[in-house]
Design a protein around this motif. Structure first.
Motif, short mmCIF file in Angstrom:
data_model
loop_
_atom_site.label_atom_id
_atom_site.label_comp_id
_atom_site.label_asym_id
_atom_site.label_seq_id
_atom_site.Cartn_x
_atom_site.Cartn_y
_atom_site.Cartn_z
N PHE A 114 0.83 -1.21 0.00
CA PHE A 114 0.00 0.00 0.00
C PHE A 114 0.87 1.27 0.00
CE2 PHE A 114 -2.29 2.70 3.39
CZ PHE A 114 -2.84 3.56 2.44
N ILE A 115 1.56 1.53 1.08
CA ILE A 115 2.30 2.80 1.20
C ILE A 115 3.52 2.81 0.27
CG2 ILE A 115 3.49 4.36 2.79
CD1 ILE A 115 1.82 3.13 5.08
N ASP A 141 10.22 -6.92 -2.78
CA ASP A 141 8.98 -7.28 -2.08
C ASP A 141 8.75 -8.78 -2.27
OD1 ASP A 141 6.18 -5.33 -1.40
OD2 ASP A 141 6.03 -7.52 -1.48
N SER A 158 1.84 -9.63 1.17
CA SER A 158 0.58 -8.87 1.17
C SER A 158 0.56 -7.85 0.04
CB SER A 158 0.37 -8.17 2.52
OG SER A 158 1.41 -7.26 2.77
N ASP A 215 12.84 -11.77 -0.33
CA ASP A 215 12.51 -11.59 1.08
C ASP A 215 13.63 -10.87 1.81
OD1 ASP A 215 11.89 -12.34 3.92
OD2 ASP A 215 10.33 -13.50 2.89
N TYR A 266 4.84 -5.92 17.63
CA TYR A 266 5.01 -5.05 16.44
C TYR A 266 5.63 -3.70 16.84
CZ TYR A 266 3.49 -1.86 12.68
OH TYR A 266 3.43 -0.90 11.70
N LYS A 307 9.39 -2.09 15.96
CA LYS A 307 9.61 -0.77 15.34
C LYS A 307 10.54 0.08 16.21
CE LYS A 307 6.96 -1.01 11.62
NZ LYS A 307 7.54 -0.99 10.27
N VAL A 328 -2.53 5.30 8.42
CA VAL A 328 -2.54 5.72 7.01
C VAL A 328 -3.70 5.02 6.30
CG1 VAL A 328 -1.13 5.97 4.94
CG2 VAL A 328 -0.01 5.83 7.18
N1 LIG Z 1 -0.73 1.37 7.14
C1 LIG Z 1 -0.51 2.07 8.25
O1 LIG Z 1 -1.39 2.73 8.79
C2 LIG Z 1 0.87 2.07 8.88
C3 LIG Z 1 1.06 2.75 10.07
C4 LIG Z 1 2.32 2.77 10.66
C5 LIG Z 1 3.38 2.13 10.03
N2 LIG Z 1 3.17 1.44 8.87
C6 LIG Z 1 4.32 0.76 8.26
O2 LIG Z 1 4.41 1.12 6.88
C7 LIG Z 1 4.95 0.03 6.14
C8 LIG Z 1 4.04 -0.31 4.97
O3 LIG Z 1 2.75 -0.69 5.46
P1 LIG Z 1 1.51 -0.90 4.49
O4 LIG Z 1 0.32 -0.42 5.21
O5 LIG Z 1 1.83 -0.37 3.15
O6 LIG Z 1 1.43 -2.49 4.47
P2 LIG Z 1 1.48 -3.52 3.26
O7 LIG Z 1 1.25 -4.87 3.86
O8 LIG Z 1 0.59 -3.08 2.16
O9 LIG Z 1 3.00 -3.38 2.77
C9 LIG Z 1 4.04 -4.17 3.27
C10 LIG Z 1 4.78 -4.76 2.08
O10 LIG Z 1 5.89 -5.50 2.55
C11 LIG Z 1 5.95 -6.74 1.85
N3 LIG Z 1 6.64 -7.69 2.74
C12 LIG Z 1 6.17 -8.21 3.91
N4 LIG Z 1 7.10 -9.02 4.44
C13 LIG Z 1 8.17 -9.01 3.59
C14 LIG Z 1 9.42 -9.67 3.59
N5 LIG Z 1 9.77 -10.51 4.59
N6 LIG Z 1 10.28 -9.43 2.57
C15 LIG Z 1 9.94 -8.60 1.55
N7 LIG Z 1 8.76 -7.96 1.50
C16 LIG Z 1 7.89 -8.17 2.51
C17 LIG Z 1 4.51 -7.11 1.57
O11 LIG Z 1 4.36 -8.01 0.49
C18 LIG Z 1 3.92 -5.73 1.26
O12 LIG Z 1 4.02 -5.42 -0.11
C19 LIG Z 1 5.14 -1.12 7.14
O13 LIG Z 1 6.47 -1.09 7.58
C20 LIG Z 1 4.20 -0.75 8.27
O14 LIG Z 1 4.62 -1.29 9.49
C21 LIG Z 1 1.95 1.39 8.29
#
Ligand SMILES: NC(=O)c1ccc[n+]([C@@H]2O[C@H](COP(=O)([O-])OP(=O)(O)OC[C@H]3O[C@@H](n4cnc5c(N)ncnc54)[C@H](O)[C@@H]3O)[C@@H](O)[C@H]2O)c1
Length: 310
Positions: free
Chosen positions: A11-12, A31, A35, A51, A142, A146, A172
């Protein structure tokens, strides 16, 4: 600049990749698609499916590409999953991140940009909104992970001179957020409402969060990149508290004209009651402030899911 975006199919990370490429940077996405989705990938990025726990792969990628910046978004990002399986969470969120940090040190990467959390790192807050000086008392594996990586970043700065930018995101939301996971209430509610399925609120719905739109988050990254400078930690948030009942009402109004009903279920153990963060520092240092009102951001999100479901 040559930039590695981990989690760039998520997503982000995918929105950040789009913006970096639009700014003329060269982006490699790493990636494992656990997810993330192929459809989110920018066609002008160089995609490597792999990974962050695979240390040999990481070394090969860093040796070949010689990144100037690593923007780290890959993570196990589900708080509840981290409670169920803290070891898996740590393998990805601590060891995986450390693999990247060591590669940055070895190959002299100038800056590490880290997606941290404002929601989970402060725990139950002493004051509202929390600024970056608020005590960190994470109440989930979690949040602990972080927090650990933030500490490692201070170590890499003081001992190895590696610069960092830490973004502590609030909640987000926006297009491309995964509606099938346990996290991301906006995506989950929107998807359920559009599919005419019942939304469920755990507890009384009075728990509050700070919802920041993806477009605003992306802008913070671009501002920080232009600015460069010292290693800093920023909350990326709105400073506005919204409870889940209000969030549901807003989404119900947009999708069904307010006709949808909601079901209440038992509160989830350990769920934070109130969470809201101040972004005053980001405004002062980066000139960044959130521009998208919640109602407008929700409308854009609903439009995206309407198209995606059509
Ligand atoms: N969404 C929110 O509100 C939020 C808030 C605070 C922090 N974050 C952080 O922002 C980041 C992105 O979050 P998001 O909401 O886009 O989630 P998301 O699940 O959409 O994105 C995470 C990505 O990481 C990839 N991934 C997971 N494990 C992996 C691994 N072992 N090796 C390689 N790739 C891997 C997944 O396939 C995915 O594309 C994360 O670090 C999350 O902790 C998100």
């Amino acid at each position: 600049m040559k930039i590695l975006v981990t989690g760039g199919a998520g997503f982000i990370g995918s929105h950040i990749t789009d913006a970096l490429i639009a700014e003329g940077h060269s982006v490699v996405v790493l990636d494992n698609l656990s997810s993330g989705r192929i459809e989110n990938l920018n066609p002008n990025s160089h995609f490597i499916q792999g990974d962050i726990r695979d240390i040999a792969l990481i070394d090969r990628i860093f040796k070949e590409h010689r990144f100037e910046i690593v923007n780290h978004h890959a993570a196990q990002m589900d708080v509840r999953k981290s409670v169920e399986d803290p070891i898996f969470d740590a393998e990805t969120n601590i060891i995986g991140s450390l693999n990247l940090l060591e590669a940055c040190r070895k190959y002299s990467v100038g800056r590490f940009v880290f997606a941290s959390t404002g929601g989970a790192i402060y725990g139950e807050q002493d004051y509202f909104p929390a600024d970056e000086n608020h005590a960190t008392r994470p109440e989930s594996p979690y949040g602990v992970a972080k927090c650990s990586i933030e500490l490692y970043l201070h170590y890499y700065l003081s001992v190895h001179g590696m610069q960092h930018t830490i973004f502590r995101y609030a909640n987000v939301y926006g297009p491309r957020q995964d509606p099938h996971g346990e996290a991301g209430v906006v995506a989950i509610f929107t998807n359920a409402l559009l599919a005419e399925r019942q939304c469920v609120i755990f507890g009384d719905g009075k728990q509050t969060r700070d919802y920041v739109y993806i477009g605003d988050v992306v802008r913070a990254h671009i501002e920080a990149l232009k600015k460069g400078g010292e290693s800093e930690t920023f909350n990326i948030s709105t400073g506005i508290e919204t409870d889940v009942n209000s969030l549901f009402s807003m989404l119900s109004k947009i999708t069904t004209g307010g006709k949808a009903t909601v079901q209440y279920a038992d509160a989830r153990k350990g769920e934070q009651k109130r969470s809201v963060c101040s972004a005053a520092k980001a405004e002062e240092v980066l000139g960044w402030r959130p521009a998208v009102k919640l109602e407008d951001g929700l409308r854009s999100t609903v439009e995206y899911f309407q198209k995606a479901l059509a």
